[in-house]
Design a protein around this motif. Structure first.
Motif, PDB file in Angstrom:
ATOM      1  N   GLY A   1      17.461 103.476  22.362  1.00 33.64           N
ATOM      2  CA  GLY A   1      15.755 103.535  21.310  1.00 33.64           C
ATOM      3  C   GLY A   1      16.353 103.244  19.706  1.00 33.64           C
ATOM      4  O   GLY A   1      17.752 103.743  19.377  1.00 33.64           O
ATOM      5  N   GLY A   2      15.357 102.721  18.919  1.00 35.05           N
ATOM      6  CA  GLY A   2      14.685 103.043  17.224  1.00 35.05           C
ATOM      7  C   GLY A   2      16.294 102.121  17.026  1.00 35.05           C
ATOM      8  O   GLY A   2      16.444 102.035  16.069  1.00 35.05           O
ATOM      9  N   VAL A   3      16.294 101.085  17.570  1.00 32.95           N
ATOM     10  CA  VAL A   3      18.171 100.425  16.549  1.00 32.95           C
ATOM     11  C   VAL A   3      16.972  99.699  15.453  1.00 32.95           C
ATOM     12  O   VAL A   3      18.170  99.771  14.618  1.00 32.95           O
ATOM     13  CB  VAL A   3      18.464  99.425  17.706  1.00 32.95           C
ATOM     14  CG1 VAL A   3      19.900  98.418  17.192  1.00 32.95           C
ATOM     15  CG2 VAL A   3      19.434 100.337  18.868  1.00 32.95           C
ATOM     16  N   ALA A   4      16.371  99.153  16.070  1.00 35.14           N
ATOM     17  CA  ALA A   4      15.197  98.174  14.478  1.00 35.14           C
ATOM     18  C   ALA A   4      15.157  99.113  13.553  1.00 35.14           C
ATOM     19  O   ALA A   4      15.903  98.508  12.174  1.00 35.14           O
ATOM     20  CB  ALA A   4      14.131  97.355  15.177  1.00 35.14           C
ATOM     21  N   GLU A   5      14.427  99.824  13.571  1.00 31.92           N
ATOM     22  CA  GLU A   5      14.099 101.363  12.577  1.00 31.92           C
ATOM     23  C   GLU A   5      15.207 101.159  11.687  1.00 31.92           C
ATOM     24  O   GLU A   5      15.680 101.370  10.606  1.00 31.92           O
ATOM     25  CB  GLU A   5      13.232 101.926  12.955  1.00 31.92           C
ATOM     26  CG  GLU A   5      12.124 102.161  13.743  1.00 31.92           C
ATOM     27  CD  GLU A   5      11.950 101.108  14.961  1.00 31.92           C
ATOM     28  OE1 GLU A   5      10.875 101.665  15.509  1.00 31.92           O
ATOM     29  OE2 GLU A   5      12.841 101.287  16.019  1.00 31.92           O
ATOM     30  N   ALA A   6      16.613 101.868  12.813  1.00 30.38           N
ATOM     31  CA  ALA A   6      17.795 102.278  11.817  1.00 30.38           C
ATOM     32  C   ALA A   6      18.418 100.515  11.208  1.00 30.38           C
ATOM     33  O   ALA A   6      18.510 101.279  10.009  1.00 30.38           O
ATOM     34  CB  ALA A   6      18.374 102.424  13.410  1.00 30.38           C
ATOM     35  N   LEU A   7      18.131  99.771  11.674  1.00 36.54           N
ATOM     36  CA  LEU A   7      18.950  98.478  10.914  1.00 36.54           C
ATOM     37  C   LEU A   7      17.905  98.401   9.679  1.00 36.54           C
ATOM     38  O   LEU A   7      18.430  97.721   8.600  1.00 36.54           O
ATOM     39  CB  LEU A   7      18.823  97.545  11.844  1.00 36.54           C
ATOM     40  CG  LEU A   7      20.097  97.199  12.704  1.00 36.54           C
ATOM     41  CD1 LEU A   7      19.771  96.461  13.995  1.00 36.54           C
ATOM     42  CD2 LEU A   7      21.183  97.418  12.246  1.00 36.54           C
ATOM     43  N   ALA A   8      16.806  98.735   9.621  1.00 38.10           N
ATOM     44  CA  ALA A   8      16.096  98.700   8.438  1.00 38.10           C
ATOM     45  C   ALA A   8      16.143  99.184   7.267  1.00 38.10           C
ATOM     46  O   ALA A   8      15.428  99.217   5.963  1.00 38.10           O
ATOM     47  CB  ALA A   8      14.796  97.982   8.857  1.00 38.10           C
ATOM     48  N   ARG A   9      16.434 100.445   8.208  1.00 35.60           N
ATOM     49  CA  ARG A   9      16.549 102.125   7.223  1.00 35.60           C
ATOM     50  C   ARG A   9      17.849 101.552   6.321  1.00 35.60           C
ATOM     51  O   ARG A   9      18.183 101.671   4.860  1.00 35.60           O
ATOM     52  CB  ARG A   9      17.144 103.445   7.783  1.00 35.60           C
ATOM     53  CG  ARG A   9      15.859 103.732   7.489  1.00 35.60           C
ATOM     54  CD  ARG A   9      15.733 105.263   8.503  1.00 35.60           C
ATOM     55  NE  ARG A   9      16.933 105.191   9.408  1.00 35.60           N
ATOM     56  CZ  ARG A   9      17.240 105.787  10.189  1.00 35.60           C
ATOM     57  NH1 ARG A   9      15.353 104.910  10.764  1.00 35.60           N
ATOM     58  NH2 ARG A   9      17.560 105.218  11.552  1.00 35.60           N
ATOM     59  N   THR A  10      18.866 100.777   6.970  1.00 33.30           N
ATOM     60  CA  THR A  10      20.368 100.775   6.720  1.00 33.30           C
ATOM     61  C   THR A  10      20.139  99.804   5.359  1.00 33.30           C
ATOM     62  O   THR A  10      20.757  99.894   4.015  1.00 33.30           O
ATOM     63  CB  THR A  10      21.172  99.975   7.719  1.00 33.30           C
ATOM     64  OG1 THR A  10      21.666 101.049   8.652  1.00 33.30           O
ATOM     65  CG2 THR A  10      22.455  99.721   6.696  1.00 33.30           C
ATOM     66  N   ALA A  11      19.540  98.761   5.339  1.00 31.51           N
ATOM     67  CA  ALA A  11      18.876  97.873   4.629  1.00 31.51           C
ATOM     68  C   ALA A  11      18.129  98.399   3.192  1.00 31.51           C
ATOM     69  O   ALA A  11      18.594  98.331   2.349  1.00 31.51           O
ATOM     70  CB  ALA A  11      18.140  96.307   4.871  1.00 31.51           C
ATOM     71  N   ARG A  12      16.859  99.137   3.156  1.00 30.41           N
ATOM     72  CA  ARG A  12      16.534  99.949   2.094  1.00 30.41           C
ATOM     73  C   ARG A  12      17.765 100.967   1.704  1.00 30.41           C
ATOM     74  O   ARG A  12      17.127 100.723   0.039  1.00 30.41           O
ATOM     75  CB  ARG A  12      15.368 100.457   3.481  1.00 30.41           C
ATOM     76  CG  ARG A  12      14.400 100.292   3.476  1.00 30.41           C
ATOM     77  CD  ARG A  12      13.559 101.047   3.129  1.00 30.41           C
ATOM     78  NE  ARG A  12      13.548 102.817   4.516  1.00 30.41           N
ATOM     79  CZ  ARG A  12      12.933 102.082   6.011  1.00 30.41           C
ATOM     80  NH1 ARG A  12      12.465 100.911   6.222  1.00 30.41           N
ATOM     81  NH2 ARG A  12      13.362 102.934   6.277  1.00 30.41           N
TER      82      ARG A  12
END
Length: 322
Positions: A210-221
């Motif tokens: 879990g938490g992959v979508a949030e981690a990828l979005a964090r990477t973008a920021r």
């Protein structure tokens, strides 16, 4: 027109808070447009923008790619009016290369620009869309600019929901008692994003707990901050590639991250057709790996071929008859 009743349940409230926070940080006035497809993301965004106190015009683009698309547009307009927004339907022709998704996107954004009347345009991209964009950037080896994903504010386009999950927009529509349009293209496995959404992301979530979508979005920021710094440094050196010639000695002393970005800008300014990394690096090799190689083709018009050649200590843009 009477305003719709205010709904204060959790999902709607979360999206209203996101829209208010975005408006307070970036906007100077209440008039906005929302790109409304009729799907859950843009429908929830339209409702939230109205409830956030904004004057909302809903731009509904009919791509005319499916039978009954005009009916879908009419229904979206009725929902927009019910939510308190002013609906505007724009029918477009989808043409050009790059595949149907890219062609439809070009037509849609052209319509937004033509009908926004100097208002910013809110788009319903969510955190899930951002995660998918980042993952596609990784898979294609597209570099930091692509992996940095979509920006919340790239005037005139605004994405207030990049911190909101797709499930929240679906829940918001249920709270509003609105049935959003279910686009059959969103289930069509011929489209890369559909398979990514339906197959790849769930597998990653399972394997990585879990938490992959949030981690990828964090990477973008994080990457957006880094890209901004680099682009600012590129701006500082823009005079190095002004015009249709460039001095190799001025470019070769620059760090590669800056030089490659400068070269890409220079190629675009001189008629290149969306230069790929291969093309940019081939031009860069005329500076950093010069051994007498020939010119690099960068595109051009039907009547002539545009290329970059090294002539002495300079790079020169040349146009040759085909």
């Amino acid at each position: 027109m009477d305003r719709p009743r205010v709904v204060t349940s959790g999902a709607v409230s979360e999206i209203v808070r996101a829209v208010k926070a975005f408006a307070e940080e970036h906007l100077t006035g209440p008039p906005v447009c929302v790109g409304l497809s009729g799907g859950p993301d843009s429908t929830a965004l339209t409702a939230a923008a109205v409830r956030a106190g904004l004057d909302v015009r809903a731009l509904i683009v009919d791509h005319r790619l499916q039978a009954g698309s005009a009916d879908v547009a009419d229904k979206a307009a009725a929902v927009a009016e019910m939510l308190g927004a002013e609906p505007v339907i724009v029918a477009v022709d989808v043409t050009g290369g790059g595949g149907p998704e890219a062609a439809a996107r070009r037509a849609r954004y052209t319509a937004f620009e033509a009908h926004r009347a100097d208002r910013p345009v809110f788009l319903g991209h969510t955190l899930d869309d951002q995660a998918e964009t980042v993952l596609l950037g990784f898979a294609r080896g597209s570099g930091a600019r692509s992996v940095a994903g979509m920006r919340p504010w790239a005037p005139p386009f605004a994405r207030p929901l990049l911190g909101v999950r797709r499930a929240t927009t679906v829940a918001a529509c249920a709270e509003l008692d609105v049935t959003p349009y279910d686009d059959p293209h969103n289930e069509d496995p011929r489209f890369t994003r559909v398979r990514l959404r339906r197959e790849v992301m769930p597998l990653l979530e399972e394997v990585l707990s879990g938490g992959v979508a949030e981690a990828l979005a964090r990477t973008a920021r994080h990457l957006q901050f880094d890209v901004d710094v680099l682009e600012g440094m590129v701006d500082d050196h823009s005079a190095v590639v002004a015009g249709d010639t460039a001095e190799c000695r001025d470019l070769e002393v620059l760090p590669g991250a800056i030089r490659l970005r400068l070269l890409r800008r220079w190629l675009l300014a001189n008629g290149a057709t969306e230069p790929t990394e291969t093309v940019v690096r081939a031009v860069d090799a005329l500076i950093t790996g010069w051994h007498g190689q020939g010119a690099v083709a960068i595109g051009g018009q039907p009547a002539f071929r545009t290329q970059v050649a090294r002539r002495g200590a300079r790079l020169v843009i040349e146009h040759r008859d085909r």
